[in-house]
Design a protein around this motif. Structure first.
Motif, PDB file in Angstrom:
ATOM      1  N   ILE A   1       0.832  -1.211   0.000  1.00  0.00           N
ATOM      2  CA  ILE A   1       0.000   0.000   0.000  1.00  0.00           C
ATOM      3  C   ILE A   1       0.861   1.253   0.000  1.00  0.00           C
ATOM      4  CG2 ILE A   1      -1.702   1.326   1.320  1.00  0.00           C
ATOM      5  CD1 ILE A   1      -2.791  -1.355   2.344  1.00  0.00           C
ATOM      6  N   TRP A   2       1.832   1.313   0.898  1.00  0.00           N
ATOM      7  CA  TRP A   2       2.609   2.544   1.078  1.00  0.00           C
ATOM      8  C   TRP A   2       4.048   2.459   0.548  1.00  0.00           C
ATOM      9  CZ3 TRP A   2      -0.498   1.294   5.602  1.00  0.00           C
ATOM     10  CH2 TRP A   2      -1.610   2.152   5.746  1.00  0.00           C
ATOM     11  N   GLY A   3       4.476   1.310   0.094  1.00  0.00           N
ATOM     12  CA  GLY A   3       5.847   1.159  -0.356  1.00  0.00           C
ATOM     13  C   GLY A   3       6.024   1.514  -1.809  1.00  0.00           C
ATOM     14  N   PRO A   4       7.262   1.367  -2.301  1.00  0.00           N
ATOM     15  CA  PRO A   4       7.562   1.742  -3.682  1.00  0.00           C
ATOM     16  C   PRO A   4       7.029   0.770  -4.732  1.00  0.00           C
ATOM     17  CG  PRO A   4       9.515   0.894  -2.589  1.00  0.00           C
ATOM     18  CD  PRO A   4       8.457   1.012  -1.536  1.00  0.00           C
ATOM     19  N   GLY A   5       6.635  -0.465  -4.323  1.00  0.00           N
ATOM     20  CA  GLY A   5       6.135  -1.383  -5.336  1.00  0.00           C
ATOM     21  C   GLY A   5       6.015  -2.806  -4.826  1.00  0.00           C
ATOM     22  N   LEU A   6       5.536  -3.688  -5.717  1.00  0.00           N
ATOM     23  CA  LEU A   6       5.291  -5.088  -5.368  1.00  0.00           C
ATOM     24  C   LEU A   6       6.570  -5.802  -4.961  1.00  0.00           C
ATOM     25  CD1 LEU A   6       3.400  -7.584  -5.302  1.00  0.00           C
ATOM     26  CD2 LEU A   6       3.901  -7.902  -7.750  1.00  0.00           C
ATOM     27  N   ALA A   7       7.645  -5.564  -5.701  1.00  0.00           N
ATOM     28  CA  ALA A   7       8.904  -6.262  -5.406  1.00  0.00           C
ATOM     29  C   ALA A   7       9.382  -5.972  -3.987  1.00  0.00           C
ATOM     30  CB  ALA A   7       9.972  -5.860  -6.417  1.00  0.00           C
TER      31      ALA A   7
END
Length: 802
Positions: free
Chosen positions: A433-439
């Motif tokens: 939700i709040w991070g830079p991406g799925l990875a």
């Protein structure tokens, strides 16, 4: 299994109808017990459990004074890798109403189950096997087979994984060491081709050396009982699958998240294999003490057959065989010396450095080493009946024990793995939700899964017990019950029996005074009369007169409280105490009585001799203190412990002995029941050290009972720990070792819990918003592996304790 369970329990303490009535009342008062029938003839109780459990039944019987005779089964278990595994097996076994106690030891891969005699051991093994942990019943009466040495296999798998992982690691991490490496490599080989090569190598790591994690972890996950292997399988598998999708179907993943983590998946498995290999090596060293004990017994011995020496396997020898023992040779089996005399080194069994002198009639113990004399001895015990076999069994029993402190670990591990999986899922969602991406979300979740493996927790207590119990055996201290290791560390007061514990238990003549007769003649006449007596003091007088030509005694009569009368060389003799002289109308000699009073004040027992109605001699007989008694009491005081003496001897004698060796509190003239009351009055932290049959109740009642190994079998059976030698100083070594073990356990538990408490939040990324780091899966795997190695290595320091 039905809700109701039928039990048929042997209760050996039942001796009459009133005993049976007390057992009936105790069990009837227990909710959930029905169809009760107590038979005083067969000494058995038949009952039906419908809500009650065997531990409740056993507690009710113990409180009534009639504990049931339960069966103990030992299981060898494969596949346990962490505290969650051992905890799950323990809970499943304990859940049966016909099981009183189940102790599962991760370090030894064994379980010890106390259960009703009607429950088949094969049923217990089948229950554990069906949980996914193959189990076998250990043969009764034999030392349990040690867990297979996994170190060679783990070393091989680690090296294979390392060889496969190294190219992946160099490709991904080389640029951090050599600037420009990544740019050059990608200009030579297309990125997709590099990813495919990495995927193949990582798959080889996971499907080859790492297959063990998936083979054990995924079935446990399907059963709803995840454990350490499940965390590794989920962590490395997730990293691999995500990277494989990016490599083979990049369109499925957003452009910003198209990163591969093959190196994480491979490095996780490689590092954990390295940790397990180092751990297996260290655990092998932890069990070295018991292997050394087993190795003490030689495989062959020289027996006399038709008067000729024949070399035979020890397994073929039987009680009664005559064996030849050459100088420097190891004693094969327990026996009694029949010819020859000389020293025998018993230090490996008793911890005593000074060799023991042996002569015809003396016992020798299998595993000890002969000195410089040739001996012949007759075998008295073979197989599991030998002292060495019993020592090995006691050490194994202590190593398999569950200390009270283990309950804390069990409560944590009950919810630990599911909680970690929940935290990993939460981490994934939050970073998605709040991070830079799925990875990034995948990496954070994998880091949490990997870093939280509870290996260190599971090993913190059992490895310390394993090493500590083995070290105790080397010091001549055997822990019959594992919880004695913890209880001794909490000791506040140490109470001793006097005779045979603080003293040698063999009275001897310490003084002779005469009036009108030569001392030698007085001793000769007295010994001649006492030769027909069975009184304990008679042996001391006979020992003093050893080598004298004793005349025959006639009309020997012994009367309790009135001494002994006899006719020797035509003289009428009276031997006894002052009351006996008075009762016989003999006038006491003032000088002799003064000497008698002085001797009594020093704890000696005066014995008077009257010849033809005249008081002519007085002997002082005393049971001398053991040479080590004074230093033992001083050492206990240095440890901050109070000391006490509980003796059935006369108050004057006990007080004199206690004063000489520095005892704090002296209780004398006690019956076995009085000793029991005194021990109970000492409260928590009481230790009692004794050796006789009359000490058994006090040994059982004390928080920790310590038996002198040279004492009676009944005393030893009632004790929690046994000192193999007669040296009371062994209790000092036992307490020091116990404190060292508990200190070691506390260090291990702190490290195991603090490690997880500190690093799980870091792996989740709580420091990232504040500019702090987030652990990568690779670093998490390294930290997890090293935590287990640290715990085992810390426990190995106990090999030099006490």
């Amino acid at each position: 299994m039905t809700s109701a369970t039928e039990l048929d329990l042997p209760i050996p303490g039942i001796s009459c109808a009133s005993c049976a009535g007390r057992v009936t009342r105790a069990l009837t008062a227990l909710p959930g017990v029905s169809d009760l029938n107590v038979n005083p003839v067969t000494k058995r109780a038949h009952l039906r459990l419908d809500g009650a459990t065997l531990p409740q039944v056993q507690e009710a019987l113990a409180q009534a004074g009639y504990p049931a005779d339960l069966t103990t089964t030992r299981l060898s278990i494969e596949g346990m890798s962490c505290a969650s595994c051992s905890g799950r097996i323990s809970r499943a076994l304990s859940a049966r109403p016909d099981v009183a106690e189940a102790q599962v030891n991760l370090a030894t891969h064994q379980a010890q189950v106390m259960h009703a005699p009607g429950l088949s051991p094969d049923t217990l093994a089948r229950l554990v096997t069906e949980m996914g942990y193959p189990a076998q019943v250990a043969a009764p009466g034999r030392p349990a087979a040690p867990p297979p040495d996994e170190a060679p296999v783990l070393r091989r798998d680690f090296l294979i994984a390392l060889a496969l992982t190294l190219p992946i690691f160099v490709v991904e991490m080389g640029g951090h060491v050599v600037p420009g490496f990544h740019h050059w490599l990608h200009s030579v080989v297309p990125t997709r081709a590099l990813w495919i090569v990495q995927m193949v190598l990582a798959l080889a790591v996971l499907a080859g050396p790492g297959r063990r994690f998936f083979a054990a972890g995924l079935p446990a996950l399907r059963r709803g009982a995840p454990e350490m292997n499940s965390l590794v399988a989920l962590g490395s598998g997730t990293a691999f699958l995500f990277s494989a999708v990016v490599t083979l179907a990049p369109g499925v993943v957003p452009v910003a998240s198209r990163q591969v983590w093959f190196e994480a998946a491979a490095v996780i498995v490689t590092l954990i294999l390295m940790g397990r290999w180092l751990e297996a090596r260290a655990k092998g060293q932890a069990g070295a003490a018991i292997r050394a004990l087993i190795a003490l017994a030689p495989d062959t011995a020289t027996a006399l057959r038709d008067g000729r020496p024949v070399k035979l396997p020890v397994a073929d020898l039987r009680a009664g065989d005559l064996l030849l023992l050459a100088p420097g040779e190891r004693v094969a089996l327990d026996g009694v010396v029949t010819e020859g005399s000389g020293p025998v080194d018993e230090s490996m069994l008793t911890g005593e450095p000074v060799p023991a002198s042996k002569a015809p009639g003396d016992k020798v113990t299998g595993g000890t080493v002969n000195g410089n004399s040739a001996l012949t001895y007759r075998v008295t015990a073979t197989g599991t009946d030998t002292v060495l076999s019993r020592i090995v069994a006691l050490v194994e029993q202590a190593q398999a024990a569950r200390l009270p402190v283990q309950a804390l670990v069990d409560r944590v591990t009950l919810v630990f793995v599911p909680a970690v999986m929940a935290l990993a899922a939460l981490t994934f969602v939050l970073w998605l939700i709040w991070g830079p991406g799925l990875a990034h979300a995948v990496v954070a979740a994998v880091s949490v899964l990997i870093i939280a493996c509870p290996c260190a927790m599971g090993l913190a207590v059992p490895v310390s017990i394993m090493v500590g119990s083995g070290r105790g055996a080397q010091l001549g201290v055997l822990f019959r019950r594992g919880d004695a290791l913890q209880k001794l560390a909490e000791a506040r007061v140490v109470a001793f029996d006097k005779t045979g514990t603080l003293t040698l238990g063999r009275p001897r003549v310490t003084g002779t005074w005469t009036d009108g007769i030569e001392p030698r003649q007085a001793l000769r006449l007295t010994a001649a009369a006492e030769a027909r007596s069975e009184h304990p003091l008679a042996a001391a007088i006979l020992a003093e007169a050893e080598g004298m030509d004793l005349p025959a005694a006639e009309t020997v009569t012994a009367t309790a409280g009135r001494g002994l009368t006899a006719v020797v060389d035509g003289h009428a003799l009276l031997i006894g105490n002052g009351a006996a002289l008075k009762a016989a109308g003999v006038t006491p000699a003032p000088e002799l009585m003064a000497q008698a009073e002085a001797a009594a004040a020093q704890g000696a027992t005066p014995v008077h001799l009257a010849v033809d109605g005249h008081h002519v001699a007085t002997f002082a007989l005393a049971d001398p203190e053991r040479p080590e008694a004074t230093s033992t009491i001083a050492d206990l005081h240095q440890l901050g412990l109070e000391t006490a003496m509980l003796s059935g001897d006369l108050p004057a004698t006990a007080k004199a002995v206690g004063a000489r060796i520095g005892i704090d509190r002296i209780h004398a003239g006690l019956t076995p029941e009085d000793k029991l009351t005194a021990i109970r009055g000492m409260g928590k932290g009481s230790v009692f050290v004794g050796d006789g049959i009359n000490d058994a109740p006090a040994l059982a009642a004390a928080d920790t009972g310590v038996a002198i190994g040279t004492g009676t079998d009944i005393a030893i059976e009632s004790a929690d720990a046994v000192l193999m030698s007669g040296d009371p100083g062994g209790v000092v070594r036992a307490i020091r070792l116990s404190r060292a073990v508990m200190r070691n356990i506390r260090q291990n538990l702190f490290w195991a819990f603090a490690y997880n408490a500190a690093l799980i939040p870091v792996a989740m990324g709580v420091l990232v918003p504040f500019g702090g780091p987030q652990l990568s899966p690779m670093l998490g795997a390294a930290a997890m592996a090293l935590s287990s190695v640290f715990v085992v290595g810390n426990a190995l320091r106990l090999r030099g304790a006490a």
